[in-house]
Scaffold this active site. Structure first.
Site, PDB file in Angstrom:
ATOM      1  N   TYR A 122       1.012  -1.404   0.219  1.00 38.50           N
ATOM      2  CA  TYR A 122      -0.067   0.509   0.145  1.00 38.50           C
ATOM      3  C   TYR A 122       0.669   1.189  -0.013  1.00 38.50           C
ATOM      4  CZ  TYR A 122      -2.834   3.646   1.889  1.00 38.50           C
ATOM      5  OH  TYR A 122      -3.554   4.853   2.004  1.00 38.50           O
ATOM      6  N   LEU A 123       2.062   1.620   1.278  1.00 41.19           N
ATOM      7  CA  LEU A 123       3.103   2.646   1.255  1.00 41.19           C
ATOM      8  C   LEU A 123       4.102   2.949  -0.209  1.00 41.19           C
ATOM      9  CD1 LEU A 123       4.136   2.588   4.543  1.00 41.19           C
ATOM     10  CD2 LEU A 123       1.689   3.747   3.533  1.00 41.19           C
TER      11      LEU A 123
END
Length: 211
Positions: A122-123
């Site tokens: 996600y990051l």
């Protein structure tokens, strides 16, 4: 009145942004929704909508739009398709339509995703989207909050280019920050992190703008 497209308008934070914009004397929200069944919720509040899917072509969503708030998120299910490539599509569409400002809701940790153990995909997707926005020549502000909570907002935050610590912040306060950075007097092409804190949002943002 400037038309603001809210991408992710059906999400928890996106809904708060739309409601804040609806009470503004300067902005008119346009809620981007993925399904026709989602239109009613907004039309009942006299809020305009546009159908758009981040996994498809989105250029049509930019008609008569002045500024964009990107608050969409896949919830971890399609981070590449939505959080990264979907964001890139909106950035490209914004560039094509000469959008005045693109507000990106990112996340703390997105500057160095390789250093985290949780939510790495996600990051990394957020990191790539942020970098794409910076290189796009679209006027932007990237906001990176800590962990989002559903607690009532305090109207107070801590802000910095890099805060060098972890923490949380309410979605109420994040929505307030997103809307305030739409103002014309807010600086362009800036990135900053926010957490719950002791400074009133207006004062906190003034401090980061002057730094």
């Amino acid at each position: 009145m400037e038309n603001v497209l809210v991408v992710g308008a059906t999400g928890t934070t996106g809904k708060k942004v739309v409601k804040l914009l609806k009470t503004s004397q300067y902005f008119e929200p346009i809620a981007m929704v993925r399904k026709e069944s989602q239109i009613k919720e907004f039309s009942e509040q006299d809020i305009n909508t546009v159908l758009g899917n981040l996994e498809e072509d989105v250029l049509h969503t930019m008609s008569h739009i002045d500024k964009v708030v990107f608050a969409a998120g896949s919830g971890g299910t399609k981070v590449f398709e939505v959080d990264q490539e979907g964001a890139k599509k909106m950035i490209d569409a914004s560039k094509n339509q000469s959008i005045k400002k693109f507000i990106m809701l990112s996340s703390m940790g997105a500057d160095q995703p390789e250093k985290v153990t949780e939510l790495k995909d996600y990051l990394k997707a957020k990191h790539n989207a942020d970098q794409y926005l910076r290189a796009s020549n679209v006027p932007y502000v990237i906001i990176r909050p800590g962990s989002l909570t559903n607690e009532k907002g305090t109207g107070k935050i801590e802000v910095g280019k890099t805060l060098h610590k972890q923490g949380s912040i309410s979605r109420d306060d994040v929505a307030q920050v997103l809307v305030r950075t739409l103002d014309d007097d807010a600086p362009l092409n800036e990135s900053f992190e926010i957490l719950s804190g002791d400074l009133l949002i207006g004062s906190a943002l003034d401090s980061i703008y002057k730094s």
